[in-house]
Every structure is written in structure tokens, then in C-alpha cells.
Design an enzyme around this catalytic site. Structure first.
Site, mmCIF file in Angstrom:
data_model
loop_
_atom_site.group_PDB
_atom_site.id
_atom_site.type_symbol
_atom_site.label_atom_id
_atom_site.label_comp_id
_atom_site.label_asym_id
_atom_site.label_seq_id
_atom_site.Cartn_x
_atom_site.Cartn_y
_atom_site.Cartn_z
ATOM 1 N N SER A 20 0.821 -1.102 -0.041
ATOM 2 C CA SER A 20 -0.047 -0.091 -0.066
ATOM 3 C C SER A 20 1.074 1.343 0.034
ATOM 4 O O SER A 20 2.070 1.235 0.461
ATOM 5 C CB SER A 20 -0.986 -0.002 1.327
ATOM 6 O OG SER A 20 -1.468 1.334 1.486
ATOM 7 N N TYR A 25 -1.618 -1.605 10.776
ATOM 8 C CA TYR A 25 -1.833 -1.933 9.333
ATOM 9 C C TYR A 25 -0.677 -1.433 8.509
ATOM 10 O O TYR A 25 -0.178 -2.036 7.678
ATOM 11 C CB TYR A 25 -2.975 -1.018 8.781
ATOM 12 C CG TYR A 25 -3.318 -1.270 7.388
ATOM 13 C CD1 TYR A 25 -3.877 -2.440 6.813
ATOM 14 C CD2 TYR A 25 -3.169 -0.167 6.473
ATOM 15 C CE1 TYR A 25 -4.334 -2.587 5.409
ATOM 16 C CE2 TYR A 25 -3.441 -0.356 5.061
ATOM 17 C CZ TYR A 25 -3.764 -1.587 4.571
ATOM 18 O OH TYR A 25 -4.217 -1.758 3.275
HETATM 19 P P1 NAD Z 1 -11.435 -6.272 0.490
HETATM 20 O O1 NAD Z 1 -12.098 -6.058 1.769
HETATM 21 O O2 NAD Z 1 -12.229 -6.320 -0.905
HETATM 22 O O3 NAD Z 1 -10.347 -7.363 0.233
HETATM 23 C C1 NAD Z 1 -9.814 -8.054 1.679
HETATM 24 C C2 NAD Z 1 -9.830 -9.323 1.914
HETATM 25 O O4 NAD Z 1 -9.231 -9.636 2.980
HETATM 26 C C3 NAD Z 1 -11.400 -9.562 2.226
HETATM 27 O O5 NAD Z 1 -12.093 -9.767 1.237
HETATM 28 C C4 NAD Z 1 -11.217 -10.937 2.956
HETATM 29 O O6 NAD Z 1 -11.542 -11.969 2.029
HETATM 30 C C5 NAD Z 1 -9.775 -11.082 3.263
HETATM 31 N N1 NAD Z 1 -9.653 -11.379 4.509
HETATM 32 C C6 NAD Z 1 -9.256 -10.487 5.735
HETATM 33 N N2 NAD Z 1 -9.110 -11.165 6.787
HETATM 34 C C7 NAD Z 1 -9.207 -12.372 6.651
HETATM 35 C C8 NAD Z 1 -8.875 -13.569 7.241
HETATM 36 N N3 NAD Z 1 -8.674 -13.575 8.604
HETATM 37 N N4 NAD Z 1 -8.871 -14.989 6.620
HETATM 38 C C9 NAD Z 1 -8.912 -14.940 5.223
HETATM 39 N N5 NAD Z 1 -9.346 -13.527 4.406
HETATM 40 C C10 NAD Z 1 -9.283 -12.596 5.184
HETATM 41 O O7 NAD Z 1 -10.240 -4.936 0.360
HETATM 42 P P2 NAD Z 1 -9.227 -4.596 -0.671
HETATM 43 O O8 NAD Z 1 -9.174 -3.155 -0.458
HETATM 44 O O9 NAD Z 1 -9.596 -5.217 -2.284
HETATM 45 O O10 NAD Z 1 -7.982 -5.436 -0.060
HETATM 46 C C11 NAD Z 1 -7.053 -6.099 -1.158
HETATM 47 C C12 NAD Z 1 -5.767 -5.525 -0.556
HETATM 48 O O11 NAD Z 1 -5.682 -4.263 -0.931
HETATM 49 C C13 NAD Z 1 -5.265 -5.669 0.803
HETATM 50 O O12 NAD Z 1 -4.031 -6.116 1.019
HETATM 51 C C14 NAD Z 1 -5.326 -4.213 1.132
HETATM 52 O O13 NAD Z 1 -4.262 -3.750 2.104
HETATM 53 C C15 NAD Z 1 -4.846 -3.591 -0.061
HETATM 54 N N6 NAD Z 1 -4.958 -2.169 -0.292
HETATM 55 C C16 NAD Z 1 -6.228 -1.476 -0.326
HETATM 56 C C17 NAD Z 1 -6.448 -0.338 -0.462
HETATM 57 C C18 NAD Z 1 -7.671 0.280 -0.576
HETATM 58 O O14 NAD Z 1 -7.836 1.552 -0.721
HETATM 59 N N7 NAD Z 1 -8.732 -0.447 -0.940
HETATM 60 C C19 NAD Z 1 -5.242 0.592 -0.636
HETATM 61 C C20 NAD Z 1 -3.978 -0.004 -0.374
HETATM 62 C C21 NAD Z 1 -3.957 -1.224 -0.242
#
Ligand code: NAD
Ligand code: MG
Length: 350
Positions: free
Chosen positions: A242, A255
Site C-alpha cells: 500500500s 496496518y
Molecule cells: P477487500 O475487503 O475487498 O479485500 C480484503 C480481503 O481480505 C477480504 O475480502 C477478505 O476475504 C480477506 N481477509 C481479511 N481477513 C481475513 C482472514 N482472517 N482470513 C481470510 N481472509 C481474510 O479490500 P481490498 O481493498 O481489495 O484489499 C485487498 C488488498 O489491497 C489488501 O491487501 C489491502 O491492504 C490492499 N490495499 C487496499 C487499499 C484500498 O484503498 N482499498 C489501498 C492500499 C492497499
């Protein structure tokens, strides 16, 4: 609207119900541009997701206007959140991603593949010709089933493996099941994460801290360690980090620690496994419109203005990262390893 960061189940239900109702009622696309649900180059599309439709991702368009911009409705979602309950619904490429055979015959495991960025990667990989296994939490089964149907609609093998990544034995079982059901493994996307904002270190409980470390770091280590012995030269590992790795917000202390560690993990591992012909890279998104944010990842007032502070003035939609995950998995990027790709709407590193 006045910011209200307190937990209020009554409000949550009302807003959640409104969100679901609005999504169901939307026959037209949620986004500004005209929708093309035509199915280019072998993609079948999915009429049941027509309210998700952005325009085709390849169409030239002003990036500022391509997708919704703030303000967004407040929408507290119960963790881990469902994409199906978001308003507007995210574009994961259901209608907008077009494949062109860049991953034919490949076998991918994606954690957090039910929603958000992981779902965008799953849809794109299937449209590029890969078989795809997704992991998610049991509470996310309905989101996951939408993804399974989309993968199957491409004629690819879709494997659903629910389970909690905080459990070491589940992580090795996950890899074994994926290898068995896919008939091998050559793309691993470590993408699942836990993000729960807290105003101060004093409010991060030991349990919170442990859950964040287990989900974001231990699981990555457990899964990668189990996967490498199955990987042939040419295989890839892609880790989602991120922009917060480089500029940690004060409300995302635990985080952000994990996201910085993922950068180091990616770079060190790339050096180790280069001698096996395995590439390892990271993706560092800026603000993306996914369930992670309204399910405790941000205070609701920040959800309302999400993405506003970037030069493009809006959050990214998951499909806007699909091409990055495809590129890093594909042999087209065969000289790219130990690198981090950004997508921050004009703000943040790398
Ligand atoms: P999202 O909520 O769609 O995806 C995160 C997923 O993590 C969830 O769908 C869930 O299935 C999984 N998860 C969480 N805890 C879990 C557990 N204990 N066991 C199994 N699965 C688990 O959100 P997203 O934003 O698409 O996140 C995907 C990645 O992108 C993450 O690594 C997040 O840190 C990163 N990210 C997101 C953003 C943003 O703004 N959305 C920014 C930077 C990085
Ligand atoms: Mg999810």
C-alpha cells in the site's frame, strides 16, 4: 454531514439496507459513462452484474470522470464487509475487463479473491485464460460465489476455498487444496488484509494487533512457504502492499507496519527465489473503493470523502489495477522482480 465515528448498529442496518436496495434497484450502471456490455474477445460478461458496469476499461477517457467521485454515502459495513452492499458498487471488471490470452493455462491462487482488488485480479486472470482458486472468509460466501460464476463463465476452473488465514494450519491446507484442485500452482497473489482504524496506539488491543499481524504478515509467510515447493521456474508471487508503507497515516499504525514489512518481504524474497526462476513483486495501491474501507478501515467521514485528496479527485476502482496484476503475472514482465508497482491517483509512493 456531521462525522460520527461511533458504532451504531441501528444506523448500520438502515444504511446497509439502503445500499442493498439502491444496488438492486439500479438497472442502469452506477457510473457516469455509457455502459457497453458487449463481450469482446471471448468474454461472456455477466448480465446479473449489469449495475456494476463501468465502460470498457480499455476505452480512452478522462481518468477524472471515469468513475464516481466523492461525496459518497456513509455506509458502515460489518467487518469484513461485502462488495454487494457498497454504494456505488465497485467495478471489479465484471463488464469492463477484456482478456487477450496473456495467462493461458496458468494456475493462480488469490487470497481475498471474493471482493475488491483480489476480485478484480481473479476476473482478469480468468479472462486471460488462467484457472483460479480464491480464498476468503466464510462470511463472504455470497461475494465469493459471484466471482466463482464469473470465472466459470470464461470456461476456466474456479476453486473456492473459504477459511481464516490467521490459522497457520489452514494456510498450508489452503495451498495444498489449491495445488490439488488446480493441478499445480504458478501464480500466488497474497492480497488478503485486515485494516481497522484506531485513533491512538492506546486503543489498539493486543488482540487487534495480533489479528492484523497474523492476517497481513504471518499468513503471507505461511502461504508463501507452502507454495514455493510447488512452483516451477516462470512462476510468480505478487503481494499487495500500500501507499501507507511509505507514508503511514496516524490512524493506521498497525496496518501500516504490515504494509511496510510486505515491501521488505517482497524485495528479500525476490533475491532468494531468483535462483529458482520465480519472480516476486508488490502492488501499492492508493485509495481504492472496496469493502475494506467502510467495514472499519476508515472512519465514516473519511469514507464520504474517500479519494478526494488525490490529484485525480476520486478513489480508484478495483478494475483499474487488474492490468497491473496481469502484467506482473505474465511473462511480458520477465525482467521485473523485487519491484513495487504503484496506482495512487497521482499521490503517494512508490
Ligand atoms: P477487500 O475487503 O475487498 O479485500 C480484503 C480481503 O481480505 C477480504 O475480502 C477478505 O476475504 C480477506 N481477509 C481479511 N481477513 C481475513 C482472514 N482472517 N482470513 C481470510 N481472509 C481474510 O479490500 P481490498 O481493498 O481489495 O484489499 C485487498 C488488498 O489491497 C489488501 O491487501 C489491502 O491492504 C490492499 N490495499 C487496499 C487499499 C484500498 O484503498 N482499498 C489501498 C492500499 C492497499
Ligand atoms: Mg471481501
Amino acid at each position: 454531514m456531521k462525522p460520527d465515528n461511533t458504532f451504531d448498529p441501528t444506523r448500520r442496518q438502515v444504511v446497509g439496507g439502503l445500499a442493498t436496495g439502491m444496488a438492486a434497484a439500479m438497472a442502469a450502471p452506477a457510473f457516469a459513462q455509457s455502459s457497453s456490455s458487449s463481450s469482446p474477445s471471448g468474454n461472456s460478461g455477466n448480465p446479473s452484474n449489469s449495475y456494476d458496469a463501468g465502460g470498457p476499461i480499455w476505452q480512452m477517457q478522462d481518468p477524472r470522470d471515469k468513475y464516481p467521485e466523492p461525496p459518497f454515502p456513509r455506509q458502515p459495513l460489518e467487518w469484513p464487509g461485502l462488495a454487494s452492499e457498497m454504494t456505488p458498487r465497485p467495478d471489479h471488471g465484471e463488464e469492463s475487463y477484456r482478456g487477450s490470452g496473456r495467462l493461458v493455462g496458468r494456475k493462480a491462487l488469490i487470497t481475498g479473491g471474493d471482493s475488491g482488488i483480489g476480485r478484480a485480479a481473479a476476473i482478469a486472470y480468468a479472462r486471460e485464460g488462467a484457472d483460479v482458486a480464491i480464498n476468503y472468509l466464510p462470511a463472504e460466501e455470497s461475494d465469493a460465489q459471484e466471482v466463482i460464476q464469473l470465472i466459470e463463465a470464461e470456461g476456466r476452473n474456479a476453486v473456492a476455498i473459504p477459511g481464516d488465514l490467521r490459522d497457520a494450519s489452514f494456510c498450508s491446507e489452503l495451498v495444498e487444496q489449491a495445488v490439488q484442485q488446480l493441478g499445480g500452482l504458478d501464480i500466488l497473489v497474497n492480497n488478503a488484509a485486515r485494516q481497522q482504524w484506531k485513533p491512538s496506539i492506546m486503543e489498539i488491543s493486543h488482540e487487534d494487533f495480533d489479528d492484523t499481524m497474523k492476517t497481513n504478515l504471518y499468513a503471507m509467510y505461511w502461504i508463501t512457504q507452502a507454495a514455493i515447493p510447488h512452483m516451477e521456474p516462470g512462476s510468480v508471487i505478487i503481494n499487495t502492499t500500500s501507499v501507507v508503507a511509505y507514508d503511514p497515516p496516524k490512524i493506521l499504525l498497525d496496518y501500516s507496519m504490515t504494509k511496510a514489512a510486505i515491501v521488505a518481504f517482497t524485495k528479500a524474497l525476490a533475491k532468494q527465489v531468483a535462483e529458482q526462476g520465480i519472480r516476486v513483486n508488490g502492488v501499492a495501491p492508493g485509495p481504492f473503493w472496496t469493502p475494506l474501507q467502510p467495514s472499519g478501515g476508515q472512519p465514516q467521514d473519511a469514507v464520504e470523502t474517500f479519494g478526494e485528496s488525490t490529484p485525480l479527485g476520486r478513489p480508484g476502482q478495483p478494475v483499474e489495477l487488474a492490468g497491473t496484476y496481469v502484467l506482473l503475472a505474465s511473462p511480458e514482465s520477465s525482467y521485473t522482480t523485487g519491484n513495487i508497482h504503484g496506482a495512487g491517483g497521482g499521490a503517494g509512493d512508490p
